[in-house]
Design a protein around this motif. Structure first.
Motif, mmCIF file in Angstrom:
data_model
loop_
_atom_site.group_PDB
_atom_site.id
_atom_site.type_symbol
_atom_site.label_atom_id
_atom_site.label_comp_id
_atom_site.label_asym_id
_atom_site.label_seq_id
_atom_site.Cartn_x
_atom_site.Cartn_y
_atom_site.Cartn_z
ATOM 1 N N THR A 36 -20.370 10.306 -6.675
ATOM 2 C CA THR A 36 -20.459 10.346 -5.218
ATOM 3 C C THR A 36 -19.302 11.138 -4.625
ATOM 4 N N GLU A 37 -19.618 12.092 -3.768
ATOM 5 C CA GLU A 37 -18.565 12.878 -3.135
ATOM 6 C C GLU A 37 -18.376 12.514 -1.674
ATOM 7 N N THR A 38 -19.404 11.964 -1.062
ATOM 8 C CA THR A 38 -19.299 11.510 0.333
ATOM 9 C C THR A 38 -20.049 10.190 0.439
ATOM 10 N N GLN A 39 -19.890 9.522 1.544
ATOM 11 C CA GLN A 39 -20.602 8.273 1.819
ATOM 12 C C GLN A 39 -20.412 7.234 0.708
ATOM 13 N N ASN A 40 -19.151 7.071 0.271
ATOM 14 C CA ASN A 40 -18.860 6.111 -0.790
ATOM 15 C C ASN A 40 -19.244 4.692 -0.404
ATOM 16 N N ALA A 41 -19.003 4.294 0.838
ATOM 17 C CA ALA A 41 -19.326 2.924 1.257
ATOM 18 C C ALA A 41 -20.829 2.690 1.192
ATOM 19 N N GLN A 42 -21.607 3.645 1.656
ATOM 20 C CA GLN A 42 -23.067 3.509 1.607
ATOM 21 C C GLN A 42 -23.532 3.427 0.156
ATOM 22 N N THR A 43 -22.971 4.265 -0.694
ATOM 23 C CA THR A 43 -23.309 4.235 -2.121
ATOM 24 C C THR A 43 -22.958 2.879 -2.712
ATOM 25 N N ALA A 44 -21.809 2.325 -2.330
ATOM 26 C CA ALA A 44 -21.386 1.019 -2.844
ATOM 27 C C ALA A 44 -22.411 -0.055 -2.492
ATOM 28 N N PHE A 45 -22.922 -0.041 -1.261
ATOM 29 C CA PHE A 45 -23.940 -1.023 -0.866
ATOM 30 C C PHE A 45 -25.231 -0.828 -1.662
ATOM 31 N N GLU A 46 -25.582 0.431 -1.942
ATOM 32 C CA GLU A 46 -26.764 0.697 -2.749
ATOM 33 C C GLU A 46 -26.577 0.158 -4.170
ATOM 34 N N VAL A 47 -25.387 0.362 -4.741
ATOM 35 C CA VAL A 47 -25.076 -0.146 -6.078
ATOM 36 C C VAL A 47 -25.119 -1.678 -6.075
ATOM 37 N N PHE A 48 -24.550 -2.292 -5.030
ATOM 38 C CA PHE A 48 -24.548 -3.751 -4.888
ATOM 39 C C PHE A 48 -25.973 -4.285 -5.011
ATOM 40 N N LYS A 49 -26.901 -3.653 -4.286
ATOM 41 C CA LYS A 49 -28.300 -4.089 -4.317
ATOM 42 C C LYS A 49 -28.951 -3.761 -5.660
ATOM 43 N N LYS A 50 -28.679 -2.568 -6.191
ATOM 44 C CA LYS A 50 -29.280 -2.149 -7.462
ATOM 45 C C LYS A 50 -28.883 -3.098 -8.596
ATOM 46 N N LEU A 51 -27.643 -3.614 -8.537
ATOM 47 C CA LEU A 51 -27.162 -4.551 -9.556
ATOM 48 C C LEU A 51 -27.606 -5.991 -9.254
ATOM 49 N N GLU A 58 -25.858 -18.647 -4.589
ATOM 50 C CA GLU A 58 -24.978 -19.018 -3.476
ATOM 51 C C GLU A 58 -24.454 -17.811 -2.699
ATOM 52 N N ARG A 59 -25.026 -16.635 -2.988
ATOM 53 C CA ARG A 59 -24.628 -15.388 -2.308
ATOM 54 C C ARG A 59 -23.113 -15.201 -2.392
ATOM 55 N N ASN A 60 -22.582 -15.372 -3.617
ATOM 56 C CA ASN A 60 -21.134 -15.325 -3.804
ATOM 57 C C ASN A 60 -20.713 -14.285 -4.852
ATOM 58 N N ALA A 61 -21.406 -13.150 -4.862
ATOM 59 C CA ALA A 61 -21.049 -12.065 -5.774
ATOM 60 C C ALA A 61 -20.080 -11.105 -5.088
ATOM 61 N N VAL A 62 -19.185 -10.521 -5.904
ATOM 62 C CA VAL A 62 -18.194 -9.569 -5.399
ATOM 63 C C VAL A 62 -18.266 -8.306 -6.248
ATOM 64 N N LEU A 63 -18.359 -7.171 -5.579
ATOM 65 C CA LEU A 63 -18.385 -5.873 -6.261
ATOM 66 C C LEU A 63 -17.134 -5.075 -5.916
ATOM 67 N N GLY A 77 -18.087 -8.311 -0.715
ATOM 68 C CA GLY A 77 -18.307 -9.728 -0.985
ATOM 69 C C GLY A 77 -19.586 -10.129 -0.275
ATOM 70 N N ASP A 78 -20.505 -10.740 -0.989
ATOM 71 C CA ASP A 78 -21.769 -11.149 -0.377
ATOM 72 C C ASP A 78 -21.506 -12.209 0.709
ATOM 73 N N THR A 79 -22.525 -12.533 1.460
ATOM 74 C CA THR A 79 -22.371 -13.370 2.651
ATOM 75 C C THR A 79 -21.718 -14.720 2.364
ATOM 76 N N GLY A 80 -22.046 -15.342 1.224
ATOM 77 C CA GLY A 80 -21.497 -16.660 0.914
ATOM 78 C C GLY A 80 -19.985 -16.664 0.775
ATOM 79 N N ILE A 81 -19.445 -15.738 0.009
ATOM 80 C CA ILE A 81 -17.984 -15.681 -0.176
ATOM 81 C C ILE A 81 -17.309 -15.081 1.053
ATOM 82 N N HIS A 82 -17.938 -14.099 1.676
ATOM 83 C CA HIS A 82 -17.336 -13.467 2.854
ATOM 84 C C HIS A 82 -17.121 -14.476 3.981
#
Length: 142
Positions: A36-51, A58-63, A77-82
């Motif tokens: 990824t060269e741009t939009q790293n945050a958007q890519t991170a959210f896509e990876v979060f969902k892909k994984l 408990e919605r407590n995963a952290v990437l 951090g997913d909604t539970g931990i956040h």
């Protein structure tokens, strides 16, 4: 595979994830992105969902989504931990990691962050009964 972490350090980070998850129902993943060269945050959210990190009970995963070349780090951090630790926790952790990265301490920073996240997960999501590992502990790459 990458010039920032040795194979031995990657294996040690996997062990740190296992250790960090041992006393909590939380899940921790590290993804190292070299594309990824741009939009790293958007890519991170896509990876979060892909994984499937948004599918834990408990919605407590952290990437930790790391792009060493771009000097970019996103912590999700997913909604539970956040809800438990709030944005200030993630900001402080992000500042620590990026400060260590700037000194070239890639392995040390990630390992410390994984273990500290494990302590927070244990505090808010302790194991009661059997602890199912909902997600693989491997480090993923793209």
């Amino acid at each position: 595979m990458n010039q920032f972490l040795t194979d031995q350090q990657i294996a040690s980070l996997v062990e740190a994830i296992q250790s960090a998850e041992e006393h909590s129902t939380g899940e921790i993943r590290v993804h190292i992105d070299s594309n990824t060269e741009t939009q790293n945050a958007q890519t991170a959210f896509e990876v979060f969902k892909k994984l499937c990190m948004n599918k834990t009970a408990e919605r407590n995963a952290v990437l930790f989504h790391v792009n060493f070349e771009q000097k970019y780090l996103t912590i999700i951090g997913d909604t539970g931990i956040h809800e438990k630790v709030h944005q200030s926790y993630w900001d402080r952790l992000h500042d620590y990691i990026t400060s260590e990265f700037s000194k070239g301490n890639y392995y040390k920073a990630l390992k410390s962050a994984i273990l500290e996240t494990g302590l927070e997960l244990k505090k808010h999501f302790p194991v009661e009964g059997e602890n199912h590992n909902e997600l693989p502990n491997e480090i993923t790459f793209s």
